[in-house]
Design a protein around this motif. Structure first.
Motif, short mmCIF file in Angstrom:
data_model
loop_
_atom_site.label_atom_id
_atom_site.label_comp_id
_atom_site.label_asym_id
_atom_site.label_seq_id
_atom_site.Cartn_x
_atom_site.Cartn_y
_atom_site.Cartn_z
N SER A 10 -3.18 -1.40 -0.04
CA SER A 10 -4.50 -1.40 -0.66
C SER A 10 -5.36 -2.44 0.05
O SER A 10 -4.86 -3.28 0.80
CB SER A 10 -4.39 -1.71 -2.16
OG SER A 10 -3.63 -0.72 -2.82
N GLN A 11 -6.67 -2.40 -0.21
CA GLN A 11 -7.58 -3.32 0.46
C GLN A 11 -7.79 -4.61 -0.32
O GLN A 11 -7.88 -5.69 0.26
CB GLN A 11 -8.94 -2.62 0.66
CG GLN A 11 -8.88 -1.41 1.55
CD GLN A 11 -8.53 -1.75 2.99
OE1 GLN A 11 -9.06 -2.72 3.56
NE2 GLN A 11 -7.62 -1.00 3.57
N TYR A 45 -10.76 4.18 -2.76
CA TYR A 45 -10.39 4.82 -1.51
C TYR A 45 -10.58 6.33 -1.64
O TYR A 45 -10.14 6.93 -2.63
CB TYR A 45 -8.92 4.53 -1.15
CG TYR A 45 -8.36 5.50 -0.13
CD1 TYR A 45 -8.66 5.36 1.22
CD2 TYR A 45 -7.55 6.57 -0.52
CE1 TYR A 45 -8.17 6.25 2.17
CE2 TYR A 45 -7.07 7.47 0.41
CZ TYR A 45 -7.37 7.31 1.75
OH TYR A 45 -6.89 8.21 2.68
#
Length: 212
Positions: free
Chosen positions: A113-114, A159
């Protein structure tokens, strides 16, 4: 027919209630144990609560691993369940030891994940990265609190696979988003119908569109 849910006097082999309140989106929730083991589980009591702030919720019958992990670490991801992933979604509902990842059980690759630590499902076309806000314990009309745990989180990152965007919109028919329909039944979104809202009757896509 008419029946009272508390009395379970419907006379049918299975309760119809969850089949009536359907289709329901599936919250495919990934989280991490404090030790760093990735957990993945589907919840059919799941939805977006509001847009500003962007809050989502899922409700767990019993204080399961997802709730335990999220309350301990403060983060989770909602992965979009789709028709091509239906068997993997089903497999991740299998009870597993806390030191065993459902990603491995279902043969799913995780992707980083970011903004949060829990991974997303790499094969899922959309994912909502969330920060834990609170756990709400609903109660019945008798005032008693059942063993139900509503986890609320704020979406901090979204996303979307570029292939899911058609003409500037996320196209649910391309992804064939999966929903729970009660019993052992599922449905996939494969057709959409559009209707203009009455003036002042809600979001006006044209009015909300950004200037070019």
């Amino acid at each position: 027919m008419f029946y009272e849910p508390a009395k379970r006097n419907h006379g049918l082999p299975f309760s119809p209630l969850k089949a009536i309140v359907a289709p329901r989106p599936i919250g495919w929730i990934s989280s991490l144990t404090p030790e760093g083991v990735a957990n993945l589980a589907p919840y059919s009591f799941f939805n977006l609560i509001c847009e500003f702030p962007p809050l989502v919720m899922f409700s767990s019958a019993g204080h399961k691993d997802s709730a335990t992990n999220i309350e301990a670490t403060g983060e989770f991801v909602c992965n979009l369940a789709t028709l091509d992933l239906i068997d993997a979604v089903n497999l991740t509902s299998t009870p597993a030891p806390r030191d065993k990842s459902e990603f491995e059980i279902a043969g799913l690759a995780p992707a980083p994940s970011q903004l949060v630590k829990p991974p997303r499902v790499a094969a899922s076309p959309c994912a909502l990265e969330c920060v834990y806000v609170e756990t709400f314990r609903p109660k019945g009309k008798d005032g008693k609190v059942p063993d139900q745990h509503m986890i609320i989180g704020e979406v901090v990152g979204v996303y979307v696979n570029d292939a899911a965007i058609v003409d500037g919109r996320v196209d649910m028919t391309v992804m064939k988003s999966l929903a729970r329909c009660g019993y052992l039944d599922y449905s996939a979104v494969d057709r959409l119908m559009e209707r203009e809202r009455p003036p002042g009757g809600g979001m006006d896509l044209k009015a909300r569109a950004p200037a070019v």
